[in-house]
Structure formats: structure tokens, C-alpha cells
Scaffold this motif. Structure first.
Motif, short mmCIF file in Angstrom:
data_model
loop_
_atom_site.label_atom_id
_atom_site.label_comp_id
_atom_site.label_asym_id
_atom_site.label_seq_id
_atom_site.Cartn_x
_atom_site.Cartn_y
_atom_site.Cartn_z
N VAL A 1 0.86 -1.17 0.00
CA VAL A 1 0.00 0.00 0.00
C VAL A 1 0.90 1.22 0.00
O VAL A 1 1.74 1.37 0.88
CB VAL A 1 -0.93 0.03 1.23
CG1 VAL A 1 -1.75 1.31 1.21
CG2 VAL A 1 -1.85 -1.17 1.23
N LYS A 2 0.74 2.08 -0.98
CA LYS A 2 1.55 3.29 -1.08
C LYS A 2 0.80 4.46 -0.45
O LYS A 2 -0.40 4.62 -0.64
CB LYS A 2 1.87 3.60 -2.54
CG LYS A 2 2.84 2.62 -3.18
CD LYS A 2 3.17 3.05 -4.59
CE LYS A 2 4.18 2.10 -5.22
NZ LYS A 2 4.52 2.51 -6.60
N THR A 3 1.52 5.26 0.29
CA THR A 3 0.92 6.43 0.91
C THR A 3 1.25 7.67 0.10
O THR A 3 2.27 7.72 -0.59
CB THR A 3 1.44 6.62 2.34
OG1 THR A 3 2.86 6.73 2.30
CG2 THR A 3 1.04 5.45 3.21
N PRO B 1 -9.18 8.85 13.34
CA PRO B 1 -9.51 7.52 12.85
C PRO B 1 -9.42 7.42 11.33
O PRO B 1 -9.90 8.29 10.61
CB PRO B 1 -10.95 7.32 13.33
CG PRO B 1 -11.48 8.68 13.58
CD PRO B 1 -10.31 9.51 14.01
N LYS B 2 -8.75 6.38 10.89
CA LYS B 2 -8.65 6.06 9.47
C LYS B 2 -9.15 4.64 9.27
O LYS B 2 -9.13 3.83 10.19
CB LYS B 2 -7.21 6.20 8.97
CG LYS B 2 -6.65 7.62 9.11
CD LYS B 2 -5.22 7.69 8.61
CE LYS B 2 -4.64 9.09 8.77
NZ LYS B 2 -3.24 9.17 8.30
N SER B 3 -9.58 4.34 8.06
CA SER B 3 -10.24 3.05 7.84
C SER B 3 -9.80 2.39 6.55
O SER B 3 -9.34 3.05 5.62
CB SER B 3 -11.77 3.24 7.81
OG SER B 3 -12.13 4.09 6.74
N PHE B 4 -9.93 1.07 6.55
CA PHE B 4 -9.87 0.24 5.35
C PHE B 4 -11.24 -0.38 5.15
O PHE B 4 -11.83 -0.91 6.10
CB PHE B 4 -8.84 -0.89 5.51
CG PHE B 4 -7.42 -0.50 5.19
CD1 PHE B 4 -7.12 0.70 4.57
CD2 PHE B 4 -6.37 -1.35 5.52
CE1 PHE B 4 -5.81 1.05 4.28
CE2 PHE B 4 -5.06 -1.01 5.23
CZ PHE B 4 -4.77 0.20 4.61
N VAL B 5 -11.78 -0.29 3.95
CA VAL B 5 -13.04 -0.95 3.60
C VAL B 5 -12.72 -2.00 2.54
O VAL B 5 -12.27 -1.67 1.44
CB VAL B 5 -14.07 0.06 3.06
CG1 VAL B 5 -15.38 -0.65 2.75
CG2 VAL B 5 -14.30 1.18 4.06
N ALA C 1 -8.84 4.47 2.41
CA ALA C 1 -8.11 4.06 1.20
C ALA C 1 -9.14 3.84 0.10
O ALA C 1 -9.75 2.79 0.02
CB ALA C 1 -7.31 2.79 1.47
N LEU C 2 -9.35 4.86 -0.74
CA LEU C 2 -10.41 4.80 -1.75
C LEU C 2 -10.12 3.76 -2.82
O LEU C 2 -11.04 3.08 -3.29
CB LEU C 2 -10.57 6.18 -2.39
CG LEU C 2 -11.68 6.31 -3.45
CD1 LEU C 2 -13.05 6.02 -2.84
CD2 LEU C 2 -11.66 7.70 -4.07
N GLU D 1 -1.96 1.25 -3.52
CA GLU D 1 -3.04 2.12 -3.07
C GLU D 1 -2.44 3.44 -2.59
O GLU D 1 -1.41 3.46 -1.95
CB GLU D 1 -3.81 1.43 -1.94
CG GLU D 1 -4.59 2.34 -1.03
CD GLU D 1 -5.60 3.18 -1.77
OE1 GLU D 1 -6.00 2.79 -2.86
OE2 GLU D 1 -5.95 4.24 -1.25
N GLU D 2 -3.10 4.52 -2.92
CA GLU D 2 -2.71 5.81 -2.42
C GLU D 2 -3.70 6.21 -1.35
O GLU D 2 -4.87 6.46 -1.62
CB GLU D 2 -2.72 6.87 -3.55
CG GLU D 2 -1.69 6.59 -4.61
CD GLU D 2 -1.65 7.66 -5.65
OE1 GLU D 2 -0.91 7.52 -6.63
OE2 GLU D 2 -2.38 8.66 -5.48
N LEU D 3 -3.25 6.24 -0.10
CA LEU D 3 -4.12 6.62 1.02
C LEU D 3 -4.05 8.12 1.18
O LEU D 3 -3.01 8.68 1.52
CB LEU D 3 -3.67 5.94 2.30
CG LEU D 3 -4.52 6.26 3.53
CD1 LEU D 3 -5.94 5.79 3.30
CD2 LEU D 3 -3.95 5.61 4.77
N ASP D 4 -5.17 8.77 0.91
CA ASP D 4 -5.19 10.24 0.96
C ASP D 4 -5.18 10.70 2.40
O ASP D 4 -5.99 10.25 3.18
CB ASP D 4 -6.45 10.76 0.27
CG ASP D 4 -6.42 10.45 -1.21
OD1 ASP D 4 -7.51 10.33 -1.78
OD2 ASP D 4 -5.33 10.32 -1.76
#
Length: 359
Positions: free
Chosen positions: A15-17, A39-43, A69-70, A356-359
């Protein structure tokens, strides 16, 4: 036959940030109110899910923006440990996991890294696209998902342990706000959860918040908002454009119960110290949930509450559950459990779909 990289080993889950904080200055890792991590989430999903449930998964990701992570990509070979190993360095605090059995879809909401985990049975659901199709004028501005949604809970009584855990879980998956210092322009979405004690079901709704100035005609409001030259060809005087009533009734906007006095300017027509009507328009997704199980750990551990079984039993781990129910469901639908691997879906992710780009 494609060759595998890294000396014959599968490429690890990556997963790339997004480290460019200048493009997103509003995203912070620490809550200025509580001093805790935001709070951050993974769906994501476990097992094979149908197309409508995949659309619901994407809608939930948009709902959890901007702290999610969209574009997260998961493969069937990824287990819960893969997501957990990535969640720690990235500050992910919650998992929202969709799954499907032979009887019903389920949503698990878990706190990382040690739980608890709440399992909800999804009785009914509608995607955001379904909600938009049912509306005459659907509304979804481009900047609607720039800020987190507000959460409002109704009907969750105190004293009941399962409902207390449900209340705490849904309150903690969204950032905390300070009503005294929050910018009104950032309050654009709201998540409403209403608990029905008779049916034991939770109505999950997602709305956009819209403000309309009270006492301003619809023609003037649209003229200011749209920056368009009005059509005056059929009018004798410009005053006719101002005084002529617009299409529809303004009575609903003038109700005192639905109006507020703004403390600051919002947009071009909602000015401070003026009354504005608050409008809620549903944008989806919509769900009807029922809490069926509470586990002490992360998708495993002691069962604190069970709607159909006995509390206190030792729950199976997430991977064990996948092997018993979701894995067998895959075999029922596919004919065998390795069809995706034959199609290349289980092969090494050479095209970077695991990034993944986590905004």
C-alpha cells in the motif's frame, strides 16, 4: 504463462501512501480536539461477493473519505494479517469488512489491532446510484467528500452493552468535532443511524447538507449561485424578474423549525446573522442493519454478545470463518475454489493493482 518476480515468490501486499501533504493540508494524523489519532479506515471484502455488494463497498469507501483508502485493491490470497500489517504503519484504526454467505450479506466493523469486532447482518441495502435514480434532482457537488461526515445516533439507549459498543464504535470511526470552533463550511455530510428497539434493526442513512437563505426568491438565489445571465426576453421590466415567484413553493424553506442563524458566511448567498433553511438530501448508500455478534478480538476471540448463539464462546478467527462459510460459498458459485487463480486473478500482481494511495 506469466513469470513470477522476486525469485519465484509472490509479490508482497503493498500500500503506497501519499506523502505530498501540500496538496491536502486539511489531512492531519492527530485530532486537535482530543489529541488522539484521527480515525482512518480500510473498507474491503472477504470471500467472493456479488456485483451489487461490490458497489456498496465502493460507496462505503466514499462515505468514509477523506480518511480512508479509496483505491484499495485486495486479492483472494490476501488474509486479514496482510491488511493488519499495513494498517499499523499507516495509522489505520478501523476495518469495515463486507462478506456474503448463502443466506445474507454481513458487515463487520472492527477496531485495530485488537478489536472488538461488531458483526451486522445486512437485511436491505441500496447503493448511492440507486438512491440517485430515485430522485428528480440528485445532488453531489465535487467537494462534497473533502471533509468527514458528521454522525448522529438516535434511539441507542444506555445500559445495554451491545448498544453501548455499537454507539462507541460508530462514534469513533469518524473524527471528533468541536461545535464551538468547527467551520460550518466543512459540515457538508451527515450519517444518521436510528435504532428501532422493536425490530432491533438500525437504519443507516447518508445525507448531504444544503443551506438556503430564507426570504430570498429562488430566481435570485439561482442567479447568484450559477453566475449565469438570466433570460429577460419575455419580461417587460427587470423588476418582473425579481418579483415573479420561481418554480415551486418556498413555504418549506420558511419553516422556523428548519432554519438556523449562521455565525459566518457560507458561499455567496448564505450570509452571517441571516436565517437559512437546512436541507438534507439523501446521497446513499442506505442500509438496514442488525447486530448479531460482538467479538472481543479482531474478528476472533471471546463472543461478548450473540443474537442467535450463547455469549462467552470462543469465536473463530477471520481466516477460519472464511474457510468454513465464505470459502464454501465460493465453491458453490464457481464450481471449484480456484477458478479465479485459473483466470489469472490469483497470480502475481504485476500491473500494480495491489498499490493504493491513502489520501
Amino acid at each position: 504463462m506469466r513469470k513470477k518476480k522476486h525469485g519465484g515468490f509472490r509479490r508482497p501486499f503493498v500500500v503506497k501512501t501519499n506523502t505530498n501533504t501540500k496538496q491536502q493540508p486539511h489531512l492531519s494524523s492527530v485530532d486537535p480536539i482530543t489529541g488522539k489519532k484521527i480515525p482512518k479506515s480500510f473498507v474491503f471484502s472477504r470471500g467472493k461477493i456479488p456485483g451489487p455488494l461490490k458497489q456498496l463497498q465502493m460507496d462505503l469507501r466514499k462515505l468514509m473519505l477523506p480518511y480512508t483508502a479509496l483505491n484499495l485493491k485486495e486479492k483472494r490470497r490476501n488474509n486479514l494479517k496482510d491488511f493488519l500489517n499495513v494498517a499499523g504503519p499507516m495509522g489505520v484504526t478501523h476495518f469495515l469488512i463486507l462478506s456474503k454467505t448463502a443466506t445474507s450479506p454481513y458487515l463487520r466493523v472492527a477496531t485495530t489491532p485488537q478489536g472488538p469486532t461488531l458483526t451486522f447482518k445486512i437485511h436491505e441495502y441500496s447503493s448511492a446510484a440507486d438512491v440517485a435514480k430515485s430522485q428528480l434532482h440528485p445532488r453531489c457537488p465535487k467537494d462534497l467528500f473533502t471533509n468527514s461526515a458528521l454522525v448522529v445516533l438516535s434511539g441507542f439507549v444506555s445500559g445495554d452493552l451491545p448498544l453501548q459498543l455499537t454507539t462507541s464504535m460508530f462514534q469513533n470511526i469518524f473524527p471528533t468535532i468541536d461545535v464551538k470552533t468547527v467551520k460550518l463550511s466543512s459540515c457538508q455530510r451527515i450519517v444518521l443511524l436510528n435504532y428501532n428497539k422493536d425490530t432491533k434493526e438500525i437504519d443507516f442513512r447518508h445525507y448531504s447538507i444544503r443551506l438556503q437563505p430564507v426570504g430570498v426568491s429562488r430566481r435570485i438565489r439561482k442567479f447568484v449561485q450559477n453566475h449565469q445571465v438570466p433570460d429577460l426576453r419575455n419580461l417587460q421590466d427587470v423588476s418582473d424578474f425579481v418579483t415573479k415567484a420561481g418554480y415551486g413553493s418556498e413555504s418549506e424553506a420558511d419553516e422556523e423549525a428548519a432554519t438556523v442563524t449562521l455565525s459566518s458566511d457560507i458561499g455567496r448567498v448564505n450570509r452571517a446573522s441571516m436565517k437559512s433553511a437546512v436541507k438534507l438530501q439523501e446521497i446513499g448508500p442506505r442500509m438496514t442493519l442488525q447486530l448479531v455478534k460482538v467479538e472481543k478480538g479482531l474478528c476472533s476471540g471471546e463472543v461478548l454478545f450473540s443474537e442467535f448463539g450463547k455469549p462467552g464462546e470462543k469465536g473463530k478467527s477471520d481466516d477460519e470463518n472464511d474457510g468454513d462459510s465464505e470459502g464454501s460459498e465460493d465453491q458453490d458459485q464457481d464450481g471449484n475454489g480456484s477458478e479465479d487463480d485459473e483466470d489469472g486473478e490469483g497470480e502475481d500482481d504485476e500491473d500494480g493493482e495491489g498499490d493504493e494511495e491513502l489520501d
